[in-house]
Design a protein around this motif. Structure first.
Motif, PDB file in Angstrom:
ATOM      1  N   GLU A   1      26.545  35.263  31.367  1.00  0.00           N
ATOM      2  CA  GLU A   1      27.909  35.804  31.237  1.00  0.00           C
ATOM      3  C   GLU A   1      28.338  36.506  32.518  1.00  0.00           C
ATOM      4  N   LYS A   2      27.428  37.316  33.066  1.00  0.00           N
ATOM      5  CA  LYS A   2      27.742  38.074  34.276  1.00  0.00           C
ATOM      6  C   LYS A   2      28.047  37.139  35.440  1.00  0.00           C
ATOM      7  N   LEU A   3      27.224  36.116  35.628  1.00  0.00           N
ATOM      8  CA  LEU A   3      27.405  35.213  36.764  1.00  0.00           C
ATOM      9  C   LEU A   3      28.638  34.327  36.590  1.00  0.00           C
ATOM     10  N   PHE A   4      28.913  33.913  35.374  1.00  0.00           N
ATOM     11  CA  PHE A   4      30.149  33.150  35.141  1.00  0.00           C
ATOM     12  C   PHE A   4      31.370  34.032  35.414  1.00  0.00           C
ATOM     13  N   ALA A   5      31.290  35.304  35.018  1.00  0.00           N
ATOM     14  CA  ALA A   5      32.397  36.232  35.286  1.00  0.00           C
ATOM     15  C   ALA A   5      32.590  36.451  36.782  1.00  0.00           C
ATOM     16  N   GLN A   6      31.510  36.292  37.558  1.00  0.00           N
ATOM     17  CA  GLN A   6      31.578  36.436  39.007  1.00  0.00           C
ATOM     18  C   GLN A   6      31.939  35.119  39.704  1.00  0.00           C
ATOM     19  N   GLY A   7      32.283  34.104  38.912  1.00  0.00           N
ATOM     20  CA  GLY A   7      32.805  32.872  39.496  1.00  0.00           C
ATOM     21  C   GLY A   7      31.858  31.705  39.555  1.00  0.00           C
ATOM     22  N   ALA A   8      30.613  31.853  39.065  1.00  0.00           N
ATOM     23  CA  ALA A   8      29.689  30.719  39.048  1.00  0.00           C
ATOM     24  C   ALA A   8      30.115  29.697  38.005  1.00  0.00           C
TER      25      ALA A   8
ATOM     26  N   LEU B   1      23.200  37.465  47.898  1.00  0.00           N
ATOM     27  CA  LEU B   1      24.472  37.097  47.279  1.00  0.00           C
ATOM     28  C   LEU B   1      24.378  37.184  45.758  1.00  0.00           C
ATOM     29  N   MET B   2      23.297  36.642  45.197  1.00  0.00           N
ATOM     30  CA  MET B   2      23.164  36.650  43.745  1.00  0.00           C
ATOM     31  C   MET B   2      22.960  38.070  43.220  1.00  0.00           C
ATOM     32  N   TRP B   3      22.249  38.889  43.982  1.00  0.00           N
ATOM     33  CA  TRP B   3      22.051  40.265  43.529  1.00  0.00           C
ATOM     34  C   TRP B   3      23.374  41.031  43.569  1.00  0.00           C
ATOM     35  N   ARG B   4      24.187  40.763  44.565  1.00  0.00           N
ATOM     36  CA  ARG B   4      25.507  41.396  44.596  1.00  0.00           C
ATOM     37  C   ARG B   4      26.335  40.972  43.381  1.00  0.00           C
ATOM     38  N   ALA B   5      26.238  39.690  43.007  1.00  0.00           N
ATOM     39  CA  ALA B   5      26.970  39.216  41.829  1.00  0.00           C
ATOM     40  C   ALA B   5      26.471  39.892  40.555  1.00  0.00           C
ATOM     41  N   LEU B   6      25.186  40.168  40.488  1.00  0.00           N
ATOM     42  CA  LEU B   6      24.604  40.768  39.290  1.00  0.00           C
ATOM     43  C   LEU B   6      24.770  42.278  39.236  1.00  0.00           C
ATOM     44  N   SER B   7      24.763  42.930  40.383  1.00  0.00           N
ATOM     45  CA  SER B   7      24.710  44.399  40.414  1.00  0.00           C
ATOM     46  C   SER B   7      25.906  45.071  41.068  1.00  0.00           C
ATOM     47  N   GLY B   8      26.631  44.312  41.891  1.00  0.00           N
ATOM     48  CA  GLY B   8      27.712  44.908  42.671  1.00  0.00           C
ATOM     49  C   GLY B   8      27.248  45.549  43.963  1.00  0.00           C
TER      50      GLY B   8
END
Length: 459
Positions: A94-101, A214-221
């Motif tokens: 859900e988090k990664l899809f919300a971040q555009g994945a 990049l992925m950690w930024r998407a997950l954590s900000g």
């Protein structure tokens, strides 16, 4: 540049510039899956829905997920013959899809993720892209092969006892195991409302450390952290009475020398009271207790009744896990207390170092091995793994360095450092301070500048 040769960061930049569309990227990757995956066996499900451009961080980037994650309305196999359709989406997805994945597909794993090779009734053995006769590791092996071959930019896998770190090491790619509790582990079990109290953690596999960032930024900000110009690194190469393959030892020694030449401090050290054998035992007792809570009581009883030979062959891993299967409340409480003491010891240790360097496994990648016996998802291997001419139990050779790190819950980045005598990759664990993922990824980026590994032959 061919699309699959881009890094995830480069692909996201191209998407944001509108020089390429998410659907063009997805079409290219799915074509690559069609070209390669009959042989590789990395994917269980390929998603054919349209990829839409968006303005979020990941901008429509197609990524894959281990087929252990529930994604609403999509099939989920868990490596079993019987596929279910999920009613929920795991929070990390859900988090990664919300971040555009966007979803590329779902990757292969052993049944219920309960093996250190990736082999299931759906796809058979997942192949190591450096040599198809060899294991890719497990249980996040499909994702490691997908990333190493350019079929996927990033795969989201899971790790309990080494399931991200072992495939990353054997396939020459990078993985991030976040700190325990930093990312939700919900939606990873067959019953999506259940979760383990300890150790089970999701995380990304990628081809570069900067893609992990990049992925950690998407997950954590969080953005990447600054790190000291001269790092204080500790390393340790002994797991008590289990031998370490000389290729692994030699490569770690070489990279340590190169890091020292670049001005980093490298000392042989471990936490003052840290004992690998004791940590193995503590991990097994906790993990066995918690995972067996989801077993049918009769199945658990049969496992204990007929598991004596397995326990004897694997004194450090299976033996301790099966101790936990007894589900004795006093033993479980005692193990949790032992863990707390180890955590305090590690807390003091990490006050003085920036990262702790460890092998991933005692052995290098080996040829595919079929289990000697298989009862549901539980497998056993009577054939040992040879390490420096010595016979070492399959489970013990693969978990000597991973489960003690799982026990302490610290973040880990796995990076490749070279090739073994058979031309297969070897990786290391870089263990960081608790809840300092951004700092750890920056350390991994710095250290990886001074390691050399050729491109995967299938890439």
């Amino acid at each position: 540049m061919t699309i699959h040769h881009m890094t995830a960061i480069e692909a996201c930049k191209a998407l944001k510039k509108r020089s390429i569309t998410a659907q063009e990227i997805k079409t290219h990757l799915l074509s690559r899956v069609s070209l390669l995956d009959d042989e590789m066996g990395a994917f269980i499900y390929q998603d054919q829905t349209a990829a839409l451009d968006n303005t979020e961080l990941l901008a429509g980037l197609p990524i894959s997920f281990k087929d252990q994650f529930h994604i609403e309305s999509l099939p989920c196999s868990f490596g079993l013959n019987k596929t279910i359709h999920s009613d929920i989406t795991a929070p990390i997805a859900e988090k990664l899809f919300a971040q555009g994945a966007t979803l590329l597909g779902k990757t292969s794993l052993p049944p219920l993720a309960m093996d250190f090779q990736t082999n299931n009734p759906i796809r058979g053995f997942c192949k190591n892209p450096w040599n198809p006769d060899y294991t890719v590791g497990g249980s996040s092996g499909g994702g490691a092969t997908a990333v190493a071959t350019g079929m996927s930019f990033v795969d989201i896998g899971t790790d309990l006892s080494g399931s991200l770190r072992i495939p990353a090491s054997f396939c020459g790619v990078y993985s991030l195991l976040p700190s325990e509790g930093a990312v939700s582990s919900d939606g990873m079990l067959l019953t999506p409302t259940l979760s383990l109290n300890h150790f089970a953690r999701p995380g990304p596999i990628a081809r570069q450390a900067k893609d992990l960032a990049l992925m950690w930024r998407a997950l954590s900000g969080e953005h990447e952290s600054s790190i000291p110009k001269s790092l204080n690194l500790a390393y340790w190469l002994e797991a008590d009475d289990v031998p370490l393959d000389t290729d692994i030892q030699d490569l770690i020694t070489q990279v340590m020398a190169s890091w020292q030449q670049k001005g980093h401090q490298c000392v042989k050290a471990k936490p003052k009271n840290f004992c690998f054998k004791k940590s193995w035992e503590t991990f097994g007792r906790i993990m066995g207790d918690e995972t067996s809570a989801f077993m049918n009581p009769f199945t658990r009883w049969l496992t204990l009744l007929f598991g004596n030979q397995s326990r004897k062959r694997s004194p450090n891993f299976l033996n301790n896990v099966m101790k936990g299967y007894r589900r004795n409340p006093n033993e479980y409480t005692s193990a949790l207390k032992d863990r707390e003491e180890t955590l305090l010891d590690c807390h003091d240790f990490f006050k003085n170092i920036d990262a702790w360097i460890l092998p991933v496994t005692c052995c290098t990648a080996f040829k595919h091995m079929a289990p000697t016996s298989e009862h549901g998802p539980s497998r056993d291997y009577r054939e040992p793994i040879m390490v420096n001419g010595l016979e070492v139990n399959y489970f013990d050779a693969l978990t000597a360095f991973t489960t003690p790190v799982s026990l302490i819950g610290h973040p880990v980045v796995t990076i490749p450092i070279g090739l073994d005598r058979n031309g297969l990759p070897i990786g290391i664990q870089i263990v960081g301070r608790m809840n300092k993922e951004s700092e750890l990824i920056s350390i991994a980026e710095e250290l990886s500048k001074h390691t050399q590994i050729p491109d995967c032959p299938v890439f």
